[in-house]
Design an enzyme around this catalytic site. Structure first.
Site, short mmCIF file in Angstrom:
data_model
loop_
_atom_site.label_atom_id
_atom_site.label_comp_id
_atom_site.label_asym_id
_atom_site.label_seq_id
_atom_site.Cartn_x
_atom_site.Cartn_y
_atom_site.Cartn_z
N LYS A 18 2.60 -62.28 -4.16
CA LYS A 18 1.99 -60.97 -4.34
C LYS A 18 1.26 -60.84 -5.68
O LYS A 18 1.45 -61.65 -6.59
CB LYS A 18 3.06 -59.87 -4.21
CG LYS A 18 3.68 -59.79 -2.81
CD LYS A 18 2.66 -59.42 -1.76
CE LYS A 18 3.23 -59.06 -0.41
NZ LYS A 18 3.94 -60.10 0.31
C1 LIG Z 1 2.75 -55.53 4.30
C2 LIG Z 1 4.07 -56.11 3.89
N1 LIG Z 1 5.17 -55.35 4.02
C3 LIG Z 1 6.39 -55.81 3.66
C4 LIG Z 1 6.56 -57.08 3.15
C5 LIG Z 1 7.94 -57.56 2.84
O1 LIG Z 1 8.09 -57.94 1.50
P1 LIG Z 1 9.21 -59.04 1.08
O2 LIG Z 1 8.73 -60.36 1.54
O3 LIG Z 1 9.25 -58.93 -0.42
O4 LIG Z 1 10.47 -58.62 1.73
C6 LIG Z 1 5.43 -57.90 2.99
C7 LIG Z 1 5.60 -59.26 2.44
O5 LIG Z 1 5.10 -60.23 2.89
C8 LIG Z 1 4.15 -57.41 3.37
O6 LIG Z 1 3.07 -58.17 3.25
#
Ligand SMILES: Cc1ncc(COP(=O)(O)O)c(C=O)c1O
Length: 361
Positions: free
Chosen positions: A182
């Site tokens: 990210k």
């Molecule tokens: C749009 C979106 N929502 C939620 C997430 C979930 O984040 P995490 O991987 O930190 O749990 C991601 C991560 O890839 C995402 O791109």
């Protein structure tokens, strides 16, 4: 290989991580308490009322939705997203109702929200697709009419701007992911920014929910007042995150410069628009023969990705819902890199390769 994602790090992140490792205080709340420092710094950066750090973006969505009573209620959510935007609704006993996206921005389609919202709706989840802020004013207007909260999945939009204010400051609960790919990268991390009139109370609830339901700690004594999860952020992530936060605006500026060049030089009709407010987590284009295109890009040493195969077409989430724009885009969308480690040569090579793939379809 030119990578699709690549954390923008220097010695400072490495030194910060080593310092925490050597201190042996790795868990949240211990030692220097970098987690608390990160929460304060991120709250100030976003201009939100409160901020609670958690272990990842999925946990942020899970706990943010737990703040509102969505059990047995419908929750509007786009299907063109990562599955966590949807699974977090089910974790909380809600029923996802998929909405289509705007073909220009790939954020939720306001007309489809108006069509699908009813008195059975318990919340609206919006996703800032690839870092493009959703149309928050319109979403808030509709939410107010139906008296439902807005939860923003800002996993892609750390540092993006809407109406002159940073993302994080606009709706009831804003969820961030600090996954290593990210814009603000940590080994693992997430956060919930709050702006609701009850956000001081909600902050306390979240602090309890993220650590096993524990509350009223006095020295060694504590109570468990609710069912909770083990979702706290660790100190190594928070120490790295504090350094990443300082560079976020600079890094996003580089992402915007790259994306502006893509927007003006890629010979493709259907591509991500350019906006000074977007954080460009990646840049999307739409191509007719996606598999062939991606194979050619790999052959030329450029990694591409798919964000996303629509959630409503996955086995577990299959519904009869028809989402014409999402379904069409799901067949055509390809993401290309925007990370700040790209050199000018890399960017020129990407543009040249995409354009030649398009010419020799
Ligand atoms: C749009 C979106 N929502 C939620 C997430 C979930 O984040 P995490 O991987 O930190 O749990 C991601 C991560 O890839 C995402 O791109």
């Amino acid at each position: 290989m030119v990578k699709l994602f690549d954390p923008y790090i220097s010695k400072a992140e490495i030194n910060a991580a080593v310092k925490v490792i050597k201190s042996k205080f790795w868990a949240s709340g211990s030692g220097v308490n970098y987690v608390k420092k990160f929460e304060g710094a991120f709250c100030q950066y976003t201009g939100s009322k409160n901020c609670v750090a958690v272990s990842n973006g999925t946990a942020a969505l899970h706990l943010a939705l737990a703040l509102f009573n969505i059990k047995n209620k419908e929750v509007l959510v786009p299907s063109l997203t990562f599955v966590s935007s949807v699974s977090s609704i089910i974790y909380n006993g809600g029923k996802p109702i998929f909405v289509d996206v705007d073909p220009e921005t790939l954020c939720v389609d306001i007309a489809d929200i108006e069509k699908k919202i009813t008195r059975k709706t318990g919340a609206i989840v919006t996703v800032d697709f690839a870092g493009m802020p959703s149309n928050l004013n319109e979403i808030k207007r509709i939410a107010k009419e139906y008296n439902v909260p807005v939860i923003e999945d800002a996993s892609h939009s750390a540092g993006a701007v809407y109406n002159g204010k940073k993302i994080g400051a606009h709706v009831d609960a804003v969820c961030f992911s600090f996954h290593p790919v990210k814009n603000l990268a940590m080994p693992t991390g997430g956060a919930i920014c709050l702006n609701n009139k009850n956000s001081d109370k909600m902050e306390k609830t979240l602090q309890s929910l993220r650590w096993c339901g524990i509350e009223n700690r006095h020295g060694y004594d504590y109570d468990v007042g609710r069912l909770g999860w083990n979702y706290y952020m660790n100190e190594i992530s928070a120490a790295i995150g504090l350094i990443q936060l300082k560079k976020l605006d600079v890094a996003n500026k580089i992402r915007r410069t790259i994306s502006k060049k893509y927007f003006s030089e890629l010979e493709i009709k259907n591509k991500m628009p350019y906006s000074e407010n977007c954080s460009y987590h990646f840049y999307w284009i739409r191509v007719m023969d996606k598999d062939k295109f991606m194979r050619k890009m790999t052959k030329h040493g450029i990694q591409t990705g798919i964000h996303y195969k629509p959630v409503h077409q996955m086995s577990y989430y299959k519904t009869r819902t028809s989402l014409p724009i999402t379904e069409r885009i799901g067949k055509e969308i390809v993401s290309i890199p925007t990370h700040p480690n790209l050199t000018n040569d890399n960017v020129n090579k990407i543009i040249h390769t995409v354009n030649s793939c398009m010419r020799n379809k």
